[in-house]
Design an enzyme around this catalytic site. Structure first.
Site, mmCIF file in Angstrom:
data_model
loop_
_atom_site.group_PDB
_atom_site.id
_atom_site.type_symbol
_atom_site.label_atom_id
_atom_site.label_comp_id
_atom_site.label_asym_id
_atom_site.label_seq_id
_atom_site.Cartn_x
_atom_site.Cartn_y
_atom_site.Cartn_z
ATOM 1 N N GLY A 22 0.820 -1.209 0.000
ATOM 2 C CA GLY A 22 0.000 0.000 0.000
ATOM 3 C C GLY A 22 0.852 1.255 0.000
ATOM 4 N N ALA A 25 2.635 2.847 -5.304
ATOM 5 C CA ALA A 25 2.286 1.916 -6.382
ATOM 6 C C ALA A 25 1.003 1.157 -6.049
ATOM 7 C CB ALA A 25 3.433 0.937 -6.611
ATOM 8 N N SER A 49 1.220 -3.482 5.214
ATOM 9 C CA SER A 49 1.594 -3.620 6.611
ATOM 10 C C SER A 49 2.024 -2.267 7.152
ATOM 11 C CB SER A 49 2.737 -4.636 6.720
ATOM 12 O OG SER A 49 3.372 -4.478 7.958
ATOM 13 N N VAL A 57 9.293 8.316 0.073
ATOM 14 C CA VAL A 57 9.817 9.388 -0.784
ATOM 15 C C VAL A 57 9.100 9.282 -2.128
ATOM 16 C CG1 VAL A 57 12.081 9.881 0.204
ATOM 17 C CG2 VAL A 57 11.788 7.876 -1.223
ATOM 18 N N ALA A 60 8.494 14.224 -6.508
ATOM 19 C CA ALA A 60 8.508 14.977 -7.765
ATOM 20 C C ALA A 60 7.915 14.095 -8.852
ATOM 21 C CB ALA A 60 9.940 15.357 -8.128
ATOM 22 N N LYS A 88 5.208 22.124 -10.814
ATOM 23 C CA LYS A 88 6.535 21.822 -11.341
ATOM 24 C C LYS A 88 6.523 22.000 -12.858
ATOM 25 C CE LYS A 88 9.750 17.986 -11.952
ATOM 26 N NZ LYS A 88 10.074 16.589 -11.661
ATOM 27 N N VAL A 198 3.940 -17.077 0.997
ATOM 28 C CA VAL A 198 3.212 -17.030 -0.273
ATOM 29 C C VAL A 198 2.941 -18.483 -0.674
ATOM 30 C CG1 VAL A 198 3.319 -16.290 -2.689
ATOM 31 C CG2 VAL A 198 4.430 -14.904 -0.911
ATOM 32 N N LEU A 345 8.376 -0.279 -7.303
ATOM 33 C CA LEU A 345 9.775 -0.614 -7.016
ATOM 34 C C LEU A 345 10.032 -2.116 -7.129
ATOM 35 C CD1 LEU A 345 10.318 1.790 -3.979
ATOM 36 C CD2 LEU A 345 11.093 2.120 -6.336
ATOM 37 N N THR A 356 11.219 9.517 -12.645
ATOM 38 C CA THR A 356 10.600 8.593 -13.597
ATOM 39 C C THR A 356 9.784 7.484 -12.935
ATOM 40 O OG1 THR A 356 12.598 7.230 -13.604
ATOM 41 C CG2 THR A 356 12.434 8.945 -15.277
HETATM 42 P P1 FAD Z 1 6.886 1.102 -1.127
HETATM 43 O O1 FAD Z 1 6.569 2.518 -0.866
HETATM 44 O O2 FAD Z 1 8.113 0.539 -0.504
HETATM 45 O O3 FAD Z 1 5.630 0.267 -0.636
HETATM 46 C C1 FAD Z 1 5.717 -1.110 -0.375
HETATM 47 C C2 FAD Z 1 4.442 -1.578 0.308
HETATM 48 O O4 FAD Z 1 4.514 -2.988 0.484
HETATM 49 C C3 FAD Z 1 4.227 -0.979 1.693
HETATM 50 O O5 FAD Z 1 2.869 -0.679 1.892
HETATM 51 C C4 FAD Z 1 4.634 -2.114 2.630
HETATM 52 O O6 FAD Z 1 3.968 -2.045 3.864
HETATM 53 C C5 FAD Z 1 4.167 -3.306 1.812
HETATM 54 N N1 FAD Z 1 4.840 -4.539 2.193
HETATM 55 C C6 FAD Z 1 6.121 -4.900 1.977
HETATM 56 N N2 FAD Z 1 6.372 -6.103 2.528
HETATM 57 C C7 FAD Z 1 5.206 -6.507 3.067
HETATM 58 C C8 FAD Z 1 4.789 -7.670 3.797
HETATM 59 N N3 FAD Z 1 5.643 -8.645 4.093
HETATM 60 N N4 FAD Z 1 3.520 -7.731 4.229
HETATM 61 C C9 FAD Z 1 2.628 -6.750 3.959
HETATM 62 N N5 FAD Z 1 2.954 -5.645 3.277
HETATM 63 C C10 FAD Z 1 4.224 -5.526 2.862
HETATM 64 N N6 FAD Z 1 9.762 8.529 -7.681
HETATM 65 C C11 FAD Z 1 9.290 9.591 -8.349
HETATM 66 O O7 FAD Z 1 8.458 9.436 -9.245
HETATM 67 N N7 FAD Z 1 9.721 10.849 -8.033
HETATM 68 C C12 FAD Z 1 10.674 11.079 -7.105
HETATM 69 O O8 FAD Z 1 11.003 12.225 -6.832
HETATM 70 C C13 FAD Z 1 11.252 9.968 -6.445
HETATM 71 N N8 FAD Z 1 12.219 10.126 -5.535
HETATM 72 C C14 FAD Z 1 12.782 9.021 -4.961
HETATM 73 C C15 FAD Z 1 13.883 9.164 -4.105
HETATM 74 C C16 FAD Z 1 14.496 8.041 -3.575
HETATM 75 C C17 FAD Z 1 15.698 8.192 -2.716
HETATM 76 C C18 FAD Z 1 13.988 6.752 -3.862
HETATM 77 C C19 FAD Z 1 14.631 5.519 -3.277
HETATM 78 C C20 FAD Z 1 12.891 6.602 -4.667
HETATM 79 C C21 FAD Z 1 12.287 7.727 -5.240
HETATM 80 N N9 FAD Z 1 11.209 7.598 -6.098
HETATM 81 C C22 FAD Z 1 10.730 8.677 -6.761
HETATM 82 C C23 FAD Z 1 10.538 6.305 -6.272
HETATM 83 C C24 FAD Z 1 9.245 6.283 -5.455
HETATM 84 O O9 FAD Z 1 9.539 6.486 -4.093
HETATM 85 C C25 FAD Z 1 8.518 4.955 -5.640
HETATM 86 O O10 FAD Z 1 8.340 4.684 -6.991
HETATM 87 C C26 FAD Z 1 7.152 4.997 -5.023
HETATM 88 O O11 FAD Z 1 7.181 5.428 -3.723
HETATM 89 C C27 FAD Z 1 6.498 3.639 -5.098
HETATM 90 O O12 FAD Z 1 6.995 2.763 -4.130
HETATM 91 P P2 FAD Z 1 6.254 1.375 -3.959
HETATM 92 O O13 FAD Z 1 4.833 1.618 -3.681
HETATM 93 O O14 FAD Z 1 6.613 0.512 -5.110
HETATM 94 O O15 FAD Z 1 6.999 0.749 -2.698
#
Ligand code: FAD
Length: 511
Positions: A22, A25, A49, A57, A60, A88, A198, A345, A356
């Site tokens: 959550g 993405a 979780s 983060v 942008a 922006k 899983v 990610l 991006t």
């Molecule tokens: P996460 O935010 O890590 O979410 C993962 C989810 O999975 C969480 O809800 C977590 O609780 C859940 N989860 C994981 N394991 C379990 C488990 N075992 N049981 C239950 N739940 C679980 N993108 C941009 O477009 N612009 C930016 O400016 C930018 N800046 C960034 C700067 C940095 C330094 C970094 C590292 C990334 C940046 N990004 C940026 C990328 C951006 O942060 C991610 O694309 C975005 O936040 C999506 O992350 P996510 O949802 O894939 O993963």
């Protein structure tokens, strides 16, 4: 919504979608799928979780974000208010070619074509006469950004000279909350629990269910892995390998820290990216605070050196301890395996430059919508998804590499980046640009020629040969046309209110 309107699904239809994660993405996917599959009876569940949390983060964006939420019926004002966003117009690069270097990559076009000759060809021709007017003077987006001004672009621009676009700087956790409200109101179920296992079907290795900490199982037909870097399903359970792009993208860590906005500071309508000895710093102004961070190569800079570079240069007083985030640039070999699609990610990450990652999430969601399978999971669908995802990541990677490869700094990190080999797909682009000022366009490119032009010019790489048609243009007429375009941009900027004034209007109660 998911069940209220009854089951209209065929026997093979996907009935239950489970989104694991959550973060940005997960909730973007949940919101978009709940809207796309409304009135179908498909059940959507998000398992996240709060104990593990999100990366937090990603503040942008690029303009496609506005198209993403518009499809959900959300207005700019609504999202900006919910996420404390600022506008922006582009990205400002400071110090990437050494002290004093400074340019903007705007979201928009430059100048106008003249008698069928591309703008950058005759602009470059004019430079040969000694006219050093920068390219930015012919881009309304860049000129507004430099001037700290903001106006929404005209939906019917009178000429290409008025074409620009804009995105948001937003608070990532507020954005996820806003999308969550939308998704839950559309019938998406949320389970706050840690996934500990899983379950794969013995007969074909498809994911049957995820097991929660309390022993419950959440079953699904289609699983979307939005679990972040870990890739809980796509990597750990299904074994899709991670292709490491460290040879091309050397930054592998960041410190992120939120700060106050400096006293009296007006939020600038661009993302600031400032080069440091072995990486670069971001500055993202929001309305209630600022986001800061330093992205660096851990092989060239210790954590302490990174903090020493970052902390004295924040946009205001720090509001938290800086947080270290390590990452590995690359992508999942197969973004979709069996009945699991990875988005966010878990599917891969380049690095934060050019914002991006959220845009790749949007495109992953669009791709999933357009290739949405049934329970037979036709291999052609999976192959197409994987092929498009791979190509898009590679094209985007090439654009990021370009920034490092063209740098003009002296430190060892930057020298190495300049001397590093680049992918053939990028080399082909740069060679054609230098040879003839043209752009190679591959399928699934995220960045348009104007963006490539901004970076080439920003790093001072101009074509060796121009369109021969420029020789047919009358020099006096050419100078005059350029003068008029520049004046027109400058006049528009002069009469445009400040970005701060635009934001203040959002905060004003509606009469
Ligand atoms: P996460 O935010 O890590 O979410 C993962 C989810 O999975 C969480 O809800 C977590 O609780 C859940 N989860 C994981 N394991 C379990 C488990 N075992 N049981 C239950 N739940 C679980 N993108 C941009 O477009 N612009 C930016 O400016 C930018 N800046 C960034 C700067 C940095 C330094 C970094 C590292 C990334 C940046 N990004 C940026 C990328 C951006 O942060 C991610 O694309 C975005 O936040 C999506 O992350 P996510 O949802 O894939 O993963």
């Amino acid at each position: 919504m998911n069940t209220a309107s009854g089951d209209r699904l065929s026997p093979n239809a996907i009935r239950r979608v489970v989104i694991v994660g959550g973060g940005t993405a997960g909730w973007m996917t949940a919101a978009a799928l709940s809207q796309h599959l409304r009135h179908t009876g498909v059940r959507i569940t998000v398992v996240e979780s709060s104990e593990i949390g999100t990366i937090g983060v990603g503040e942008a964006t690029i303009p496609t974000i506005r198209r993403f939420y518009a499809q959900l019926g959300m207005t700019d004002a609504e999202v900006m208010t919910a996420t404390q966003a600022s506008c922006k117009l582009g990205i400002r690069f400071t110090g990437w070619s050494g002290a004093g270097s400074d340019f903007i990559h705007p979201f928009g076009l430059y100048g106008q074509d003249l008698r069928g000759v591309g703008f950058h060809h005759y602009w470059a021709k004019q430079r040969q006469t000694g006219d050093q007017t920068p390219l930015a003077a012919y881009s309304l987006g860049a000129a507004l950004a430099f001037g700290g001004k903001f106006i929404e672009p005209s939906p019917t621009p009178p000429s290409s000279l008025s074409v620009f676009d804009w995105a948001l700087h937003l608070d990532a956790s507020l954005f996820a909350q806003h999308l969550r409200r939308y998704a839950e109101a559309s019938g998406v179920e949320r389970i706050d629990a840690r996934i500990v296992d899983v379950q794969l079907r013995p007969e074909d290795g498809f994911v049957r269910a995820v097991t929660l900490g309390d022993g419950r199982e959440v079953e699904g037909d289609l699983f979307v892995d939005c679990s972040g870097f870990r890739g809980l399903l796509i990597g750990e359970a299904l074994g899709s390998a991670y292709e490491d792009w460290g040879q091309w993208l050397a930054c592998d860590a960041a410190f992120a820290v939120q700060s106050e906005n400096g006293p009296g500071m007006e939020p600038h309508p661009y993302t600031q990216v400032t080069a440091h000895a072995a990486g670069w710093q971001w500055g993202i102004p929001l309305r209630h605070r600022a986001g800061n961070g330093l992205v660096f190569s851990s092989a060239h800079m210790t954590d302490q050196q990174a903090l020493d570079a970052l902390m004295p240069n924040l946009m205001g007083k720090p509001l938290m301890e800086p947080r270290r985030i390590g990452f590995r640039p690359g992508r999942r070999d197969r973004a979709w395996v069996k009945n699991c699609v990875s988005i966010g990610l878990s599917a891969g990450f380049l690095e934060p430059l050019e914002s991006t990652s959220i845009a790749l999430i949007e495109n992953g969601i669009e791709r999933l919508k357009s290739l949405f399978p049934d329970k037979t999971f036709a291999p052609s669908i999976i192959d197409e998804f994987n092929d498009q995802s791979a190509r898009e990541m590679e094209r985007t990677r090439d654009f990021i590499i370009l920034h490092y490869w063209l740098n003009g700094r002296d430190e060892p990190f930057w020298q190495e980046r300049r001397e590093a080999a680049i992918p053939d797909t990028l080399a082909r682009k740069v060679e054609l640009w230098k040879a003839r000022g043209q752009f190679v366009r591959y399928r699934w490119e995220m960045f348009h020629p104007a963006s490539w032009l901004a970076i080439y010019d920003g790093f001072g790489v101009l074509p060796e040969q121009l369109d021969p048609a420029v020789e047919g243009l009358d020099p006096g007429q050419l100078a005059n046309s350029l003068h008029q375009m520049k004046a027109s941009v400058a006049e528009t900027v002069a009469r445009t209110p400040s970005h701060a004034a635009f934001l203040a209007r959002l905060d004003r109660p509606v009469a």
